[in-house]
Design a protein around this motif. Sequence first.
Motif, PDB file in Angstrom:
ATOM      1  N   GLU A 181       7.656   3.546  14.739  1.00  0.00           N
ATOM      2  CA  GLU A 181       7.707   4.564  13.684  1.00  0.00           C
ATOM      3  C   GLU A 181       6.302   4.978  13.254  1.00  0.00           C
ATOM      4  N   THR A 182       5.366   4.024  13.278  1.00  0.00           N
ATOM      5  CA  THR A 182       3.977   4.340  12.916  1.00  0.00           C
ATOM      6  C   THR A 182       3.398   5.351  13.892  1.00  0.00           C
ATOM      7  N   LYS A 183       3.666   5.121  15.174  1.00  0.00           N
ATOM      8  CA  LYS A 183       3.153   6.032  16.204  1.00  0.00           C
ATOM      9  C   LYS A 183       3.729   7.437  15.995  1.00  0.00           C
ATOM     10  N   LYS A 184       5.030   7.471  15.724  1.00  0.00           N
ATOM     11  CA  LYS A 184       5.700   8.755  15.512  1.00  0.00           C
ATOM     12  C   LYS A 184       5.115   9.464  14.287  1.00  0.00           C
ATOM     13  N   LEU A 185       4.969   8.707  13.202  1.00  0.00           N
ATOM     14  CA  LEU A 185       4.468   9.284  11.949  1.00  0.00           C
ATOM     15  C   LEU A 185       3.040   9.813  12.128  1.00  0.00           C
ATOM     16  N   ARG A 186       2.196   9.022  12.744  1.00  0.00           N
ATOM     17  CA  ARG A 186       0.795   9.423  12.924  1.00  0.00           C
ATOM     18  C   ARG A 186       0.713  10.700  13.773  1.00  0.00           C
ATOM     19  N   ASN A 187       1.492  10.749  14.841  1.00  0.00           N
ATOM     20  CA  ASN A 187       1.439  11.946  15.686  1.00  0.00           C
ATOM     21  C   ASN A 187       2.024  13.162  14.971  1.00  0.00           C
ATOM     22  N   ASN A 188       3.036  12.931  14.131  1.00  0.00           N
ATOM     23  CA  ASN A 188       3.582  14.039  13.329  1.00  0.00           C
ATOM     24  C   ASN A 188       2.548  14.537  12.318  1.00  0.00           C
ATOM     25  N   LEU A 189       1.813  13.601  11.735  1.00  0.00           N
ATOM     26  CA  LEU A 189       0.813  13.990  10.735  1.00  0.00           C
ATOM     27  C   LEU A 189      -0.331  14.774  11.370  1.00  0.00           C
ATOM     28  N   LEU A 190      -0.654  14.425  12.599  1.00  0.00           N
ATOM     29  CA  LEU A 190      -1.734  15.155  13.286  1.00  0.00           C
ATOM     30  C   LEU A 190      -1.378  16.622  13.470  1.00  0.00           C
ATOM     31  N   SER A 191      -0.078  16.901  13.518  1.00  0.00           N
ATOM     32  CA  SER A 191       0.313  18.308  13.709  1.00  0.00           C
ATOM     33  C   SER A 191       0.909  18.924  12.437  1.00  0.00           C
ATOM     34  N   LEU A 192       0.866  18.192  11.326  1.00  0.00           N
ATOM     35  CA  LEU A 192       1.432  18.735  10.067  1.00  0.00           C
ATOM     36  C   LEU A 192       0.501  19.775   9.459  1.00  0.00           C
ATOM     37  N   MET A 195       7.356  10.320   5.688  1.00  0.00           N
ATOM     38  CA  MET A 195       7.055   8.902   5.448  1.00  0.00           C
ATOM     39  C   MET A 195       8.295   8.085   5.069  1.00  0.00           C
ATOM     40  N   GLU A 196       9.387   8.742   4.799  1.00  0.00           N
ATOM     41  CA  GLU A 196      10.605   8.044   4.377  1.00  0.00           C
ATOM     42  C   GLU A 196      11.106   7.008   5.398  1.00  0.00           C
ATOM     43  N   LYS A 250       9.076   3.919   5.276  1.00  0.00           N
ATOM     44  CA  LYS A 250       9.273   3.225   3.997  1.00  0.00           C
ATOM     45  C   LYS A 250      10.538   2.357   4.075  1.00  0.00           C
ATOM     46  N   LYS A 251      11.587   2.918   4.691  1.00  0.00           N
ATOM     47  CA  LYS A 251      12.848   2.166   4.815  1.00  0.00           C
ATOM     48  C   LYS A 251      12.636   0.904   5.653  1.00  0.00           C
ATOM     49  N   LEU A 252      11.789   1.003   6.652  1.00  0.00           N
ATOM     50  CA  LEU A 252      11.509  -0.175   7.473  1.00  0.00           C
ATOM     51  C   LEU A 252      10.691  -1.200   6.683  1.00  0.00           C
ATOM     52  N   PHE A 253       9.716  -0.717   5.924  1.00  0.00           N
ATOM     53  CA  PHE A 253       8.903  -1.646   5.118  1.00  0.00           C
ATOM     54  C   PHE A 253       9.725  -2.286   3.992  1.00  0.00           C
ATOM     55  N   ASP A 254      10.795  -1.613   3.570  1.00  0.00           N
ATOM     56  CA  ASP A 254      11.679  -2.199   2.557  1.00  0.00           C
ATOM     57  C   ASP A 254      12.309  -3.500   3.069  1.00  0.00           C
ATOM     58  N   GLN A 255      12.365  -3.629   4.391  1.00  0.00           N
ATOM     59  CA  GLN A 255      12.974  -4.830   4.983  1.00  0.00           C
ATOM     60  C   GLN A 255      11.962  -5.971   5.138  1.00  0.00           C
ATOM     61  N   VAL A 256      10.714  -5.701   4.789  1.00  0.00           N
ATOM     62  CA  VAL A 256       9.677  -6.755   4.846  1.00  0.00           C
ATOM     63  C   VAL A 256       9.719  -7.527   3.533  1.00  0.00           C
ATOM     64  N   THR A 257       9.670  -8.843   3.631  1.00  0.00           N
ATOM     65  CA  THR A 257       9.722  -9.673   2.418  1.00  0.00           C
ATOM     66  C   THR A 257       8.349 -10.305   2.171  1.00  0.00           C
ATOM     67  N   ILE A 258       7.883 -10.186   0.926  1.00  0.00           N
ATOM     68  CA  ILE A 258       6.610 -10.830   0.567  1.00  0.00           C
ATOM     69  C   ILE A 258       6.892 -11.832  -0.548  1.00  0.00           C
ATOM     70  N   THR A 259       6.551 -13.077  -0.295  1.00  0.00           N
ATOM     71  CA  THR A 259       6.779 -14.126  -1.300  1.00  0.00           C
ATOM     72  C   THR A 259       5.432 -14.731  -1.717  1.00  0.00           C
ATOM     73  N   TYR A 260       5.440 -15.397  -2.861  1.00  0.00           N
ATOM     74  CA  TYR A 260       4.185 -15.938  -3.399  1.00  0.00           C
ATOM     75  C   TYR A 260       4.313 -17.431  -3.689  1.00  0.00           C
ATOM     76  N   VAL A 277       0.849  -1.206   0.000  1.00  0.00           N
ATOM     77  CA  VAL A 277       0.000   0.000   0.000  1.00  0.00           C
ATOM     78  C   VAL A 277       0.878   1.248   0.000  1.00  0.00           C
ATOM     79  N   LEU A 278       1.900   1.225   0.852  1.00  0.00           N
ATOM     80  CA  LEU A 278       2.763   2.400   0.983  1.00  0.00           C
ATOM     81  C   LEU A 278       3.454   2.727  -0.346  1.00  0.00           C
ATOM     82  N   ALA A 279       3.882   1.694  -1.055  1.00  0.00           N
ATOM     83  CA  ALA A 279       4.555   1.919  -2.352  1.00  0.00           C
ATOM     84  C   ALA A 279       3.606   2.646  -3.311  1.00  0.00           C
TER      85      ALA A 279
END
Lengths: 297, 151
Positions: free
Chosen positions: A286-297, A235-236, A239-249, A211-213
């Motif tokens: 990081e999600t908590k940090k991002l969400r709280n930053n967005l609330l004040s953006l 959001m950067e 994103k760097k943390l999600f880059d470390q998530v692997t999705i296989t099929y 979704v983020l991509a």
Amino acid sequence: MHKLAIVLIIAFVLAGCGRKSSRTDFGEISDSLLSESMAISQQAMAEIIDNLSSPVEIAALLKKVGAPFSQGSLANPNDLSRITTENQQALHLGIYGADLGYLNIYNKRTSVVDYLTAIKNLSEDLRIGQFFDFVTLKRLATNDKNLDSLIFISVHSFNQMDDYLRTNKRGNLSALIITGTWIEGLYLATTMYNQKPHPDLAERIGEQKIVLADLLLVLKNYKRDPYFNSLIELMEPIKKLFDQVTITYELGEPEMVEENGMLVIKQNEKSHVEIKPDVLPKILDETKKLRNNLLSL
Amino acid sequence: MKQLFKIIRLLVFLTSILLPCQLSGQDLSKEIQDCALNAGNDAVYLQDFKAGKPQFNADGKLIPAKFTMLLKKNVRYRFTVCKSPSFAGKVVLKLYDENRLMGTTFNPATGKDYPGFDFACTKTGVYHLFIEFPDGTPGEAAAILSYVETK
């Protein structure tokens, strides 16, 4: 003179027909930066994937895994005084929309009216209030019955607002609504994971990589607007943390079967999400940090 | 005075042309709500996809309406056909994962038409939904996407 009157009447009738029901006249967005990048952005918005971030789906998953309801996790709907720009209003509209979905799925109607009021005010500020049937929603919210109708009208109103913005050269605001919905949904999922660490929840959190991509692709179309640029920068780290998530099929062939008269498609192809044990807690933080930053953006 | 009658006649004429279009649009909106609320006790409305204005290719053949969406693993989705009551034509929904057909409301093996289908999603990803009019006659139709609550 009479011919002119006839032409004017025809023009008036035809112009009225082409427009959706509206109470206000929609002007052009004044920001010249936005209008310059509009052509590319409109194309990008037309290609945006539907159902990217659904407040209903994330809330339903939370309920399904037995996560307790948490009023304290929701954004405060009573202080809109500092939300003054269209960008802020759109982002918060998405955040409150996600919270409304969460409240509806948990059937917590006493708080719903506060969120409906916030959404009504923001949508009117954005001149899309005509798609939000506040009177009906308030009536449904204060009634113990008709939860299905409450959910339908809430979600449908958001879909209509989104459609309208996308088709009326205001795709930038649609992108912000989706972003707000997404971050609030992710925030609720990660907060609840701390309380109820269910594997399905971890998997859903990891899937947000996809979704983020897509979301960043859309947001980057408007990066000439400083607000969007700040948003992308915020959001950067996640994103760097999600880059470390692997999705296989795992491949498989679909099959169509009939169950109790209903046609059911079984996919038989699977996706697997792998999040390293040290990465998941970082995503939660990081999600908590991002969400709280967005609330004040 | 004569001119005023002319204008009134013109307005009546225009209204007679434009009003059915307007009512027809409202008809589908009402129908979408009914379809969404009647998709089943276990179904929660997520989105609707309207076929919209028909488009034809160079050969004059009707192009199916296409929608792209993200579906998530371990969720059971319900796709329901929704038509305007004034449209008697046939509507078929087809769900694709990339270029592979996942399922359709018309089962070619049995020749049977269904009002919708459930999709038990096991792979998070991007899917494409097509709304087709196999008779070649377009009409007011939509697909309803619902979340199916499972134990």
